[in-house]
Scaffold this motif. Structure first.
Motif, PDB file in Angstrom:
ATOM      1  N   MET A   1     -16.750  -3.895  -1.489  1.00 32.95           N
ATOM      2  CA  MET A   1     -15.355  -3.974  -1.043  1.00 32.95           C
ATOM      3  C   MET A   1     -14.954  -5.396  -0.689  1.00 32.95           C
ATOM      4  SD  MET A   1     -13.519  -1.300  -1.147  1.00 32.95           S
ATOM      5  CE  MET A   1     -14.226  -1.634  -2.741  1.00 32.95           C
TER       6      MET A   1
ATOM      7  N   HIS B   1      -7.965  -4.395  -1.552  1.00 27.38           N
ATOM      8  CA  HIS B   1      -7.033  -3.524  -0.841  1.00 27.38           C
ATOM      9  C   HIS B   1      -7.185  -3.773   0.646  1.00 27.38           C
ATOM     10  CE1 HIS B   1      -6.180  -1.224  -4.450  1.00 27.38           C
ATOM     11  NE2 HIS B   1      -7.477  -1.288  -4.701  1.00 27.38           N
ATOM     12  N   PRO B   2      -6.109  -4.129   1.314  1.00 20.78           N
ATOM     13  CA  PRO B   2      -6.207  -4.402   2.753  1.00 20.78           C
ATOM     14  C   PRO B   2      -6.714  -3.174   3.497  1.00 20.78           C
ATOM     15  CG  PRO B   2      -3.909  -4.229   2.067  1.00 20.78           C
ATOM     16  CD  PRO B   2      -4.738  -4.231   0.825  1.00 20.78           C
ATOM     17  N   ASN B   3      -7.531  -3.400   4.477  1.00 22.05           N
ATOM     18  CA  ASN B   3      -8.105  -2.297   5.238  1.00 22.05           C
ATOM     19  C   ASN B   3      -7.097  -1.747   6.247  1.00 22.05           C
ATOM     20  OD1 ASN B   3      -9.469  -1.105   7.630  1.00 22.05           O
ATOM     21  ND2 ASN B   3     -11.260  -1.350   6.313  1.00 22.05           N
ATOM     22  N   ALA B   4      -6.790  -0.470   6.050  1.00 22.61           N
ATOM     23  CA  ALA B   4      -5.749   0.141   6.874  1.00 22.61           C
ATOM     24  C   ALA B   4      -6.172   0.241   8.334  1.00 22.61           C
ATOM     25  CB  ALA B   4      -5.410   1.528   6.340  1.00 22.61           C
ATOM     26  N   LEU B   5      -7.434   0.510   8.565  1.00 24.16           N
ATOM     27  CA  LEU B   5      -7.881   0.688   9.945  1.00 24.16           C
ATOM     28  C   LEU B   5      -7.729  -0.605  10.734  1.00 24.16           C
ATOM     29  CD1 LEU B   5     -11.079   2.793   9.261  1.00 24.16           C
ATOM     30  CD2 LEU B   5      -8.893   3.603  10.130  1.00 24.16           C
TER      31      LEU B   5
ATOM     32  N   GLN C   1      -4.091  -1.105  11.423  1.00 27.40           N
ATOM     33  CA  GLN C   1      -3.592  -0.183  12.441  1.00 27.40           C
ATOM     34  C   GLN C   1      -4.107  -0.564  13.820  1.00 27.40           C
ATOM     35  OE1 GLN C   1      -4.910   3.570  10.897  1.00 27.40           O
ATOM     36  NE2 GLN C   1      -3.235   3.722   9.415  1.00 27.40           N
TER      37      GLN C   1
ATOM     38  N   HIS D   1       4.499   9.574   8.306  1.00 26.72           N
ATOM     39  CA  HIS D   1       3.800  10.415   7.354  1.00 26.72           C
ATOM     40  C   HIS D   1       3.161  11.569   8.088  1.00 26.72           C
ATOM     41  CE1 HIS D   1       4.464   7.490   4.220  1.00 26.72           C
ATOM     42  NE2 HIS D   1       4.341   6.602   5.179  1.00 26.72           N
TER      43      HIS D   1
ATOM     44  N   TYR E   1       1.172   7.656  -2.069  1.00 27.12           N
ATOM     45  CA  TYR E   1       0.922   7.087  -0.746  1.00 27.12           C
ATOM     46  C   TYR E   1      -0.505   7.352  -0.275  1.00 27.12           C
ATOM     47  CZ  TYR E   1       1.151   6.402   4.275  1.00 27.12           C
ATOM     48  OH  TYR E   1       0.883   5.992   5.549  1.00 27.12           O
ATOM     49  N   TYR E   2      -0.965   8.582  -0.462  1.00 24.71           N
ATOM     50  CA  TYR E   2      -2.286   8.903   0.063  1.00 24.71           C
ATOM     51  C   TYR E   2      -3.415   8.368  -0.817  1.00 24.71           C
ATOM     52  CZ  TYR E   2      -0.190  11.421   3.859  1.00 24.71           C
ATOM     53  OH  TYR E   2       0.525  11.723   4.989  1.00 24.71           O
TER      54      TYR E   2
ATOM     55  N   MET F   1      -7.672   4.100  -0.892  1.00 26.29           N
ATOM     56  CA  MET F   1      -8.179   2.799  -1.310  1.00 26.29           C
ATOM     57  C   MET F   1      -8.195   1.810  -0.158  1.00 26.29           C
ATOM     58  SD  MET F   1      -6.837   2.432  -5.208  1.00 26.29           S
ATOM     59  CE  MET F   1      -5.084   2.484  -4.978  1.00 26.29           C
ATOM     60  N   GLN F   2      -7.395   2.080   0.853  1.00 28.06           N
ATOM     61  CA  GLN F   2      -7.380   1.223   2.026  1.00 28.06           C
ATOM     62  C   GLN F   2      -8.323   1.719   3.105  1.00 28.06           C
ATOM     63  OE1 GLN F   2      -2.775  -0.214   1.410  1.00 28.06           O
ATOM     64  NE2 GLN F   2      -3.303   0.948   3.225  1.00 28.06           N
ATOM     65  N   LYS F   3      -9.135   2.689   2.717  1.00 30.90           N
ATOM     66  CA  LYS F   3     -10.164   3.217   3.603  1.00 30.90           C
ATOM     67  C   LYS F   3      -9.628   3.887   4.864  1.00 30.90           C
ATOM     68  CE  LYS F   3     -13.955   2.200   2.914  1.00 30.90           C
ATOM     69  NZ  LYS F   3     -15.364   1.975   2.837  1.00 30.90           N
ATOM     70  N   GLU F   4      -8.423   4.382   4.759  1.00 32.17           N
ATOM     71  CA  GLU F   4      -7.855   5.090   5.898  1.00 32.17           C
ATOM     72  C   GLU F   4      -8.482   6.475   6.025  1.00 32.17           C
ATOM     73  OE1 GLU F   4      -3.645   4.773   5.769  1.00 32.17           O
ATOM     74  OE2 GLU F   4      -3.337   6.093   7.498  1.00 32.17           O
TER      75      GLU F   4
ATOM     76  N   PHE G   1     -13.584   5.027  -5.225  1.00 34.51           N
ATOM     77  CA  PHE G   1     -13.485   5.806  -3.995  1.00 34.51           C
ATOM     78  C   PHE G   1     -13.719   7.288  -4.276  1.00 34.51           C
ATOM     79  CE2 PHE G   1     -10.912   2.035  -3.822  1.00 34.51           C
ATOM     80  CZ  PHE G   1     -11.267   1.456  -2.617  1.00 34.51           C
TER      81      PHE G   1
END
Lengths: 332, 332
Positions: free
Chosen positions: A1, A46-50, A53, A91, B106-107, B112-115, B138
């Motif tokens: 990643m 892909h930017p890490n969403a966690l 957040q 969402h 969106y999901y 891909m953003q590891k959410e 993924f």
DNA sequence: AAACAAAATGTAAACGTTTACAAAAAAGAA
DNA sequence: TTCTTTTTTGTAAACGTTTACATTTTGTTT
């Protein structure tokens, strides 16, 4: 990643610049932007969403806790929720409890751990202590569930009044022996509907008879079975008030199977006005809840809580409506 | 919001120690543990899930993308998924697309953003490029959707064969003019069922007639309306094959309303075997999908992908079954 | 060409955890 | 008592972002 660092390195810029490019609005020269964009593509970044957040302290995700997703009652409410959510860039994700309280508890904890921004729950089936604690510090709305005098933002109809109204209607149609199909009273709302039933009997001078009360699971099959068992018991009744349309539909099936005419020999009334209720034969008399509106209101309330804005009413009581169809009245 | 730092300060220990107490297993003396626990209570501390997940690089959450939650077809599948997930300590959340592809997109991005750790999608209605990219890096499983030769882990029945089988059955029952209710072909699976229909006609030496094909939304109302419109069109048909039970149920309603006897004047066959199909009058001939099993298999597949273990079969074809009921055969 | 303003970029400190590793304290053995 | 061993604790570096602030570069004005 690949991370933002890798991208920065490959593009020969700082991570701050990459972040600006990703976000889109920052001031960055076209040349640099191009370099960065190309690096992003190349590394499939892909930017890490966690991480994002965590930094922003919000997720834009909200969870809807549903006791049982196969209960169609919730579907139209969900529409209202979804559309309101979309308008507000939130969402929604549905947690199907499958009638297991452990799931409700899990997500209430998730809320307190800031894993989601808010919760609308159609259940309230965990320790009151936990509910109170969650609602105190976090955005939480309880919908379609009565709560015994704890102050939590909520929206519901007046179940007692509605049940009383529909029973009064049966009695006004000449029925004096109303059987009642209800569900296990871990949900207070079934208790409320039972209370409405007994209140109606009392006010009309009729006796309450325990033998006429049957406990079902809130679905067609169980309503069907309990009605058969009631018929087999030999106890006389001339009408059935089911505390949910699914149970009422099961009851109708059982009555038809035994050749009992509806509504003359036995009237049937339900509660909720799900889609199927107007389609079955005979169409079902029931209480309509303003489902779509409840969804919208619940979501708007939650959004106010999330934004910290003032809430006009913390406990909304939505208007219900008695819908009379042929299952209770020959002439309509 | 109290953080681990606040707790550490109040308890007079380091944040590492607090972390150990919270986790539970670390070696920490009873005295210190007590101090920390008391501080946690006092500050009403809840560990931040996002920070934790960021550190652990996993969330234990997986998302199920459903085209339309009110389609009961999915409910039993969800049971299978939920129970398998629970056994593996994963938590599932349902994303109801409400037939909007933007939600699926969106999901997939969230994945891909590891959410989230993984996705099972019952839709495949976004750019193939995006699907491929997501599946490549993924954990993603596509279920009940046919994919045109892209290699993505999937599970489905053989829709072409099943549709052919049920049409063959109608023809064997003496029907020669089969109307077909299908849904808009953005879902390839409806294309497949249509293909099965035409194949059956061809193999039985019957002509394909475009006038007998009607496009519906996959629900009762639309099936009802399209059947009425078909009846009004004056085109003769002696049977209806609907590509989904909900549409078939609508068709039955329309036929009954017009006084057409089922199955003698017009037979009806559906697809999916949803709960209602065995309960309506007449009971519906249909194709049963092993829904619960599909749910289990899909989830197990996803878990293997998440754990990085080897997958025996990347593309599972589940067994379907022709269920013959009275809507297609007077004598059963 | 010098002086200044504006735009682009970089540095470093957050966000709230977990966890190697190091250090200190307690317990046990001689 | 002194030396080990074990248990308990602390330090600091991650995890992958965003963003205030500082710095550099570019462009404009005189």
């Amino acid at each position: 990643m690949a991370t933002i660092k890798d991208v920065a390195e490959l593009a020969g810029v700082s991570i701050a610049t990459v972040s600006r490019v990703v976000k889109g609005n920052g001031n960055v020269s076209p040349k640099t932007a191009a370099k960065v964009t190309s690096a992003i593509k190349q590394l499939n970044y892909h930017p890490n969403a966690l991480a994002r957040q965590l930094k922003h302290q919000c997720t834009n995700n909200i969870i809807i806790i549903i006791p049982d997703i196969s209960n169609t009652f919730f579907h139209e409410i969900l529409h209202g929720i979804e559309e309101t959510a979309e308008r507000n860039d939130m969402h929604i994700l549905i947690a199907d409890m499958h009638n297991k309280t452990s799931i409700e508890e899990y997500y209430l904890r998730a809320l307190m751990q800031k894993e989601v921004d808010g919760i609308i729950s159609f259940s309230a089936n965990v320790a009151q202590q936990l509910l109170k604690q969650a609602a105190n510090d976090f955005p939480l709305v309880i919908a379609c569930q009565y709560l015994d005098n704890i102050d939590i933002p909520s929206i519901t109809i007046d179940n007692v009044a509605a049940a009383k109204e529909i029973c009064n209607h049966l009695i006004a149609s000449g029925k004096k022996n109303i059987a009642h199909l209800t569900a296990l009273p871990n949900f207070l709302l079934y208790q409320d509907r039972l209370d409405g039933y007994t209140a109606s009997l009392r006010e009309n001078g009729l006796d309450f008879r325990a033998g006429l009360i049957r406990y079902c699971s809130p679905n067609i099959k169980s309503g069907y079975e309990q009605t058969l068992s009631l018929l087999d018991s030999g106890i006389y009744f001339d009408s059935i008030f089911a505390a949910g349309d699914t149970m009422a539909i099961g009851a109708i099936r059982a009555l038809k199977e035994r050749g009992i005419s509806i509504p003359d020999e036995c009237a049937v009334a339900g509660f909720d006005d799900i889609e199927m209720s107007s389609l079955i034969d005979p169409p079902l008399t029931t209480i309509r809840q303003p489902k779509y509106q409840i969804g919208c209101d619940a979501m708007n309330m939650l959004i106010s809580l999330i934004r910290g804005s003032h809430i006009a009413k913390r406990n909304i009581v939505a208007e219900h409506q008695l819908v009379i169809r042929q299952s209770s009245c020959s002439v309509n």
